[in-house]
Design a protein around this motif. Structure first.
Motif, PDB file in Angstrom:
ATOM      1  N   LYS A  46      40.105  41.530  23.735  1.00 14.35           N
ATOM      2  CA  LYS A  46      40.089  42.744  24.553  1.00 14.35           C
ATOM      3  C   LYS A  46      40.218  42.445  26.050  1.00 14.35           C
ATOM      4  O   LYS A  46      39.910  43.281  26.882  1.00 14.35           O
ATOM      5  CB  LYS A  46      38.773  43.510  24.321  1.00 14.35           C
ATOM      6  N   GLN A  47      40.713  41.263  26.402  1.00 13.62           N
ATOM      7  CA  GLN A  47      40.767  40.854  27.807  1.00 13.62           C
ATOM      8  C   GLN A  47      41.612  41.771  28.678  1.00 13.62           C
ATOM      9  O   GLN A  47      41.428  41.830  29.883  1.00 13.62           O
ATOM     10  CB  GLN A  47      41.210  39.394  27.951  1.00 13.62           C
ATOM     11  N   ARG A  48      42.517  42.538  28.095  1.00 11.95           N
ATOM     12  CA  ARG A  48      43.349  43.473  28.857  1.00 11.95           C
ATOM     13  C   ARG A  48      42.982  44.937  28.592  1.00 11.95           C
ATOM     14  O   ARG A  48      43.661  45.838  29.034  1.00 11.95           O
ATOM     15  CB  ARG A  48      44.817  43.246  28.534  1.00 11.95           C
ATOM     16  N   ASP A  49      41.867  45.152  27.901  1.00 10.09           N
ATOM     17  CA  ASP A  49      41.427  46.492  27.539  1.00 10.09           C
ATOM     18  C   ASP A  49      40.323  46.958  28.498  1.00 10.09           C
ATOM     19  O   ASP A  49      39.134  46.735  28.268  1.00 10.09           O
ATOM     20  CB  ASP A  49      40.936  46.507  26.092  1.00 10.09           C
ATOM     21  N   ASN A  50      40.741  47.598  29.580  1.00 11.31           N
ATOM     22  CA  ASN A  50      39.810  48.030  30.616  1.00 11.31           C
ATOM     23  C   ASN A  50      38.676  48.883  30.047  1.00 11.31           C
ATOM     24  O   ASN A  50      37.511  48.682  30.394  1.00 11.31           O
ATOM     25  CB  ASN A  50      40.554  48.805  31.704  1.00 11.31           C
ATOM     26  N   ASP A  51      38.994  49.826  29.189  1.00 10.83           N
ATOM     27  CA  ASP A  51      37.962  50.714  28.653  1.00 10.83           C
ATOM     28  C   ASP A  51      36.924  49.949  27.840  1.00 10.83           C
ATOM     29  O   ASP A  51      35.721  50.203  27.949  1.00 10.83           O
ATOM     30  CB  ASP A  51      38.580  51.820  27.791  1.00 10.83           C
ATOM     31  N   TRP A  52      37.362  48.986  27.040  1.00  6.88           N
ATOM     32  CA  TRP A  52      36.440  48.185  26.252  1.00  6.88           C
ATOM     33  C   TRP A  52      35.513  47.392  27.174  1.00  6.88           C
ATOM     34  O   TRP A  52      34.303  47.362  26.950  1.00  6.88           O
ATOM     35  CB  TRP A  52      37.209  47.239  25.333  1.00  6.88           C
ATOM     36  N   ILE A  53      36.082  46.769  28.189  1.00  6.87           N
ATOM     37  CA  ILE A  53      35.275  45.961  29.111  1.00  6.87           C
ATOM     38  C   ILE A  53      34.279  46.843  29.858  1.00  6.87           C
ATOM     39  O   ILE A  53      33.097  46.496  29.975  1.00  6.87           O
ATOM     40  CB  ILE A  53      36.174  45.172  30.090  1.00  6.87           C
ATOM     41  N   ILE A  54      34.721  47.986  30.356  1.00  9.81           N
ATOM     42  CA  ILE A  54      33.822  48.888  31.082  1.00  9.81           C
ATOM     43  C   ILE A  54      32.687  49.348  30.170  1.00  9.81           C
ATOM     44  O   ILE A  54      31.517  49.351  30.569  1.00  9.81           O
ATOM     45  CB  ILE A  54      34.592  50.088  31.674  1.00  9.81           C
ATOM     46  N   ARG A  77      33.612  52.639  39.063  1.00  9.30           N
ATOM     47  CA  ARG A  77      32.835  52.515  37.822  1.00  9.30           C
ATOM     48  C   ARG A  77      33.731  52.441  36.590  1.00  9.30           C
ATOM     49  O   ARG A  77      33.324  51.883  35.572  1.00  9.30           O
ATOM     50  CB  ARG A  77      31.872  53.696  37.670  1.00  9.30           C
ATOM     51  N   ASN A  78      34.950  52.971  36.680  1.00  6.48           N
ATOM     52  CA  ASN A  78      35.831  53.027  35.515  1.00  6.48           C
ATOM     53  C   ASN A  78      36.986  52.039  35.542  1.00  6.48           C
ATOM     54  O   ASN A  78      37.878  52.116  34.705  1.00  6.48           O
ATOM     55  CB  ASN A  78      36.383  54.449  35.353  1.00  6.48           C
ATOM     56  N   ASP A  79      36.985  51.109  36.477  1.00  9.73           N
ATOM     57  CA  ASP A  79      38.060  50.121  36.585  1.00  9.73           C
ATOM     58  C   ASP A  79      37.434  48.732  36.713  1.00  9.73           C
ATOM     59  O   ASP A  79      36.804  48.427  37.721  1.00  9.73           O
ATOM     60  CB  ASP A  79      38.928  50.432  37.805  1.00  9.73           C
ATOM     61  N   TRP A  80      37.601  47.888  35.690  1.00 10.70           N
ATOM     62  CA  TRP A  80      36.967  46.574  35.679  1.00 10.70           C
ATOM     63  C   TRP A  80      37.329  45.733  36.902  1.00 10.70           C
ATOM     64  O   TRP A  80      36.497  45.066  37.482  1.00 10.70           O
ATOM     65  CB  TRP A  80      37.283  45.830  34.391  1.00 10.70           C
ATOM     66  N   TRP A  81      38.588  45.757  37.325  1.00 12.44           N
ATOM     67  CA  TRP A  81      38.986  44.934  38.465  1.00 12.44           C
ATOM     68  C   TRP A  81      38.299  45.409  39.744  1.00 12.44           C
ATOM     69  O   TRP A  81      37.838  44.591  40.541  1.00 12.44           O
ATOM     70  CB  TRP A  81      40.504  44.907  38.619  1.00 12.44           C
ATOM     71  N   LEU A  82      38.201  46.700  39.931  1.00 13.90           N
ATOM     72  CA  LEU A  82      37.492  47.225  41.097  1.00 13.90           C
ATOM     73  C   LEU A  82      35.997  46.969  40.988  1.00 13.90           C
ATOM     74  O   LEU A  82      35.344  46.609  41.973  1.00 13.90           O
ATOM     75  CB  LEU A  82      37.757  48.728  41.261  1.00 13.90           C
ATOM     76  N   LEU A  83      35.447  47.146  39.786  1.00 18.63           N
ATOM     77  CA  LEU A  83      34.014  46.949  39.589  1.00 18.63           C
ATOM     78  C   LEU A  83      33.612  45.497  39.795  1.00 18.63           C
ATOM     79  O   LEU A  83      32.637  45.217  40.493  1.00 18.63           O
ATOM     80  CB  LEU A  83      33.612  47.420  38.187  1.00 18.63           C
ATOM     81  N   LEU A  87      31.008  44.079  42.589  1.00 17.48           N
ATOM     82  CA  LEU A  87      29.845  43.249  42.257  1.00 17.48           C
ATOM     83  C   LEU A  87      29.840  41.957  43.065  1.00 17.48           C
ATOM     84  O   LEU A  87      28.801  41.555  43.603  1.00 17.48           O
ATOM     85  CB  LEU A  87      29.831  42.929  40.756  1.00 17.48           C
ATOM     86  N   LEU A  88      31.004  41.307  43.165  1.00 20.05           N
ATOM     87  CA  LEU A  88      31.079  40.069  43.949  1.00 20.05           C
ATOM     88  C   LEU A  88      30.793  40.312  45.427  1.00 20.05           C
ATOM     89  O   LEU A  88      30.212  39.464  46.101  1.00 20.05           O
ATOM     90  CB  LEU A  88      32.448  39.409  43.765  1.00 20.05           C
ATOM     91  N   GLN A  89      31.199  41.464  45.924  1.00 18.07           N
ATOM     92  CA  GLN A  89      30.920  41.795  47.318  1.00 18.07           C
ATOM     93  C   GLN A  89      29.429  42.075  47.524  1.00 18.07           C
ATOM     94  O   GLN A  89      28.839  41.648  48.497  1.00 18.07           O
ATOM     95  CB  GLN A  89      31.741  42.997  47.748  1.00 18.07           C
ATOM     96  N   ARG A  90      28.820  42.789  46.589  1.00 16.63           N
ATOM     97  CA  ARG A  90      27.395  43.129  46.687  1.00 16.63           C
ATOM     98  C   ARG A  90      26.510  41.899  46.513  1.00 16.63           C
ATOM     99  O   ARG A  90      25.475  41.776  47.149  1.00 16.63           O
ATOM    100  CB  ARG A  90      27.055  44.176  45.620  1.00 16.63           C
ATOM    101  N   TYR A  91      26.900  40.999  45.628  1.00 14.40           N
ATOM    102  CA  TYR A  91      26.118  39.799  45.317  1.00 14.40           C
ATOM    103  C   TYR A  91      26.962  38.570  45.654  1.00 14.40           C
ATOM    104  O   TYR A  91      27.484  37.901  44.770  1.00 14.40           O
ATOM    105  CB  TYR A  91      25.711  39.794  43.842  1.00 14.40           C
ATOM    106  N   PRO A  92      27.112  38.272  46.945  1.00 14.80           N
ATOM    107  CA  PRO A  92      27.984  37.161  47.359  1.00 14.80           C
ATOM    108  C   PRO A  92      27.373  35.800  47.058  1.00 14.80           C
ATOM    109  O   PRO A  92      26.161  35.680  46.838  1.00 14.80           O
ATOM    110  CB  PRO A  92      28.100  37.365  48.871  1.00 14.80           C
ATOM    111  N   ALA A  93      28.242  34.794  47.066  1.00 12.12           N
ATOM    112  CA  ALA A  93      27.775  33.419  46.953  1.00 12.12           C
ATOM    113  C   ALA A  93      26.852  33.133  48.135  1.00 12.12           C
ATOM    114  O   ALA A  93      26.992  33.729  49.205  1.00 12.12           O
ATOM    115  CB  ALA A  93      28.959  32.459  46.943  1.00 12.12           C
TER     116      ALA A  93
END
Length: 105
Positions: A46-54, A77-83, A87-93
């Motif tokens: 399901k690596q290309r299935d946005n709905d499944w991942i979300i 909230r509904n787009d894995w790439w945006l989400l 998350l990476l921006q909110r919780y940076p290295a």
């Protein structure tokens, strides 16, 4: 019953063997969470299935991560790439978090 699991600095809770939880502790946990999500999606084909991942990731959020997710726009909230970018921006290295506080010599 939840069992705390500790792996390096990545702390998450496993409920049954297949449930993943992300609480938003720090950037290391965030990177590990995204990696595990990608691995689970790949294993399920399901690596290309946005709905499944979300659908999968939204059931994983707890604590600060859940509160942060609730504040995001519906588009994010509904787009894995945006989400995952949010998350990476909110919780940076760790290095990114303190980069602005370093003084130049």
């Amino acid at each position: 019953m939840s069992t705390p699991t500790q792996r390096s600095e990545f702390r998450y809770y496993v409920v049954d063997d297949n449930a993943l939880r992300f609480s938003g502790t720090d950037g290391v946990q965030c990177e590990e969470f995204i990696h595990v999500v990608r691995q689970r999606a790949l294993a399920a084909g399901k690596q290309r299935d946005n709905d499944w991942i979300i659908d999968f990731v939204t059931g994983c959020f707890t604590g600060d991560a859940l509160r942060f997710y609730a504040t995001l726009d519906e588009e994010v909230r509904n787009d894995w790439w945006l989400l995952h970018g949010a998350l990476l921006q909110r919780y940076p290295a760790q290095e990114e978090r303190f980069a602005g506080h370093r003084s130049s010599a």
